[in-house]
Scaffold this motif. Structure first.
Motif, PDB file in Angstrom:
ATOM      1  N   THR A   1      13.027   9.091 -18.790  1.00 18.39           N
ATOM      2  CA  THR A   1      13.773   9.170 -17.539  1.00 18.39           C
ATOM      3  C   THR A   1      13.030   8.538 -16.365  1.00 18.39           C
ATOM      4  OG1 THR A   1      12.883  11.387 -17.127  1.00 18.39           O
ATOM      5  CG2 THR A   1      15.005  11.242 -18.263  1.00 18.39           C
ATOM      6  N   ALA A   2      11.741   8.326 -16.489  1.00 16.82           N
ATOM      7  CA  ALA A   2      10.957   7.698 -15.419  1.00 16.82           C
ATOM      8  C   ALA A   2      11.308   6.218 -15.313  1.00 16.82           C
ATOM      9  CB  ALA A   2       9.467   7.861 -15.709  1.00 16.82           C
TER      10      ALA A   2
ATOM     11  N   GLU B   1       6.832  13.968 -17.139  1.00 17.07           N
ATOM     12  CA  GLU B   1       7.572  13.267 -16.088  1.00 17.07           C
ATOM     13  C   GLU B   1       6.616  12.466 -15.208  1.00 17.07           C
ATOM     14  OE1 GLU B   1      10.061  15.986 -13.977  1.00 17.07           O
ATOM     15  OE2 GLU B   1      11.130  16.628 -15.772  1.00 17.07           O
TER      16      GLU B   1
ATOM     17  N   ASP C   1       3.928  12.623 -10.638  1.00 12.79           N
ATOM     18  CA  ASP C   1       4.629  11.442 -10.147  1.00 12.79           C
ATOM     19  C   ASP C   1       3.689  10.396  -9.561  1.00 12.79           C
ATOM     20  OD1 ASP C   1       3.945  12.678  -7.784  1.00 12.79           O
ATOM     21  OD2 ASP C   1       6.000  12.945  -7.068  1.00 12.79           O
TER      22      ASP C   1
END
Length: 277
Positions: free
Chosen positions: A210-211, A166, A144
């Motif tokens: 999805t980020a 992700e 992240d």
């Protein structure tokens, strides 16, 4: 009539020959690598490390890791460049990302710069995955804290990577919906969709990202029309849009401060911690 028939036959044969030639040599139209590095980040006053990666299929890649002025805890941008040149032609971008407070890993795809092998679609995806694993496993950087950035062809590569990992954020700049859509625009007299071996279908992947996602594109882009990003934006569901100005290859420079501030606002909203300007 006989002469007309001969002319038509010759024209048909010529068209078939041209079509076959393009099918065989299309890699030269898609990939335009240079093996000559014209400079390093040191030329613009940036420290850097030479990075050597090995992909899952055994190809050795070369890249640079440019540390951030914030230090080791700073977020890192994974830079996937376009189809021409090599990493040494992206020094202006490295400087801008450094100004934002980001560390940067930029790699050359197989067949580009000092990287081994020959480029193809599956290979460029594998190259991006190797770069991701280098950051998250080799340097133990939290996923992240990684921003996946792709420009032009690199946007298609980044979109593919971002559907399987992700990251903290994704930036697709000057992206096309698919190689077939773009090829059909530039070569309307050819059966591009039947000939093309390289799909680079960003549109089919965008919804699976999805980020936090930013789409940056110039309304003046003469190579990839702005309409491509409009279609991607509509398909993405949730994304931010940064309108740029200037031609395809220099829009990030022509847009000036608005480009940097647009990136900064998006990354801050995405939770990527940057130095205050």
């Amino acid at each position: 009539m006989a002469n007309l028939f001969k002319i038509l036959v010759l024209a048909g044969l010529g068209y078939a020959l041209m079509t076959g030639l393009i099918f065989v040599t299309q890699d030269r139209l898609v990939y335009m690598p240079s093996s000559n590095l014209t400079g390093t980040p040191e030329r613009i006053g940036l420290d850097y490390e030479d990075v050597e990666l090995v992909t899952a299929d055994g190809v050795q890649l070369h890249g640079w890791f440019v540390p951030s002025p914030q230090g080791e805890e700073s977020p890192v941008l994974l830079f996937l460049h376009g189809n021409a040149g090599n990493i040494s032609h992206r020094l202006h971008s490295l400087q801008l990302f450094h100004e934002l407070g980001l560390a940067v890993l930029i790699i050359d795809y197989r067949g580009y710069g000092r990287s081994a092998g020959r480029p193809d679609e599956a290979g460029t995806y594998a190259d991006a995955r190797a770069a991701w694993e280098y950051l998250t496993e080799g340097r133990s950087i939290a996923p992240d804290s990684v921003v996946v950035f792709g420009r032009s062809l690199g946007a298609a590569v980044a979109a593919d990577l971002a559907t399987g990992v992700e990251p903290g954020a994704v930036i697709l700049e000057s992206a096309f919906t698919s190689a077939a859509d773009l090829g059909a625009r530039h070569y309307p007299w050819l059966p591009v969709r039947a000939l093309l071996r390289h799909e680079y279908d960003t549109l089919s992947r965008i919804e699976a990202i999805t980020a936090p996602l930013l789409l940056a594109h110039s309304v003046d882009d003469e190579i990839v029309p702005f309409a491509h990003t409009e279609r991607l934006y509509a398909a993405a569901g949730q994304a931010r849009l940064l309108e740029m100005e200037g031609g395809h290859n220099e829009a990030f420079l022509a847009t000036g401060d608005a480009y940097l501030e647009g990136l900064r606002a998006f990354l801050t909203e995405a939770g990527i911690e940057l130095d205050e300007p």
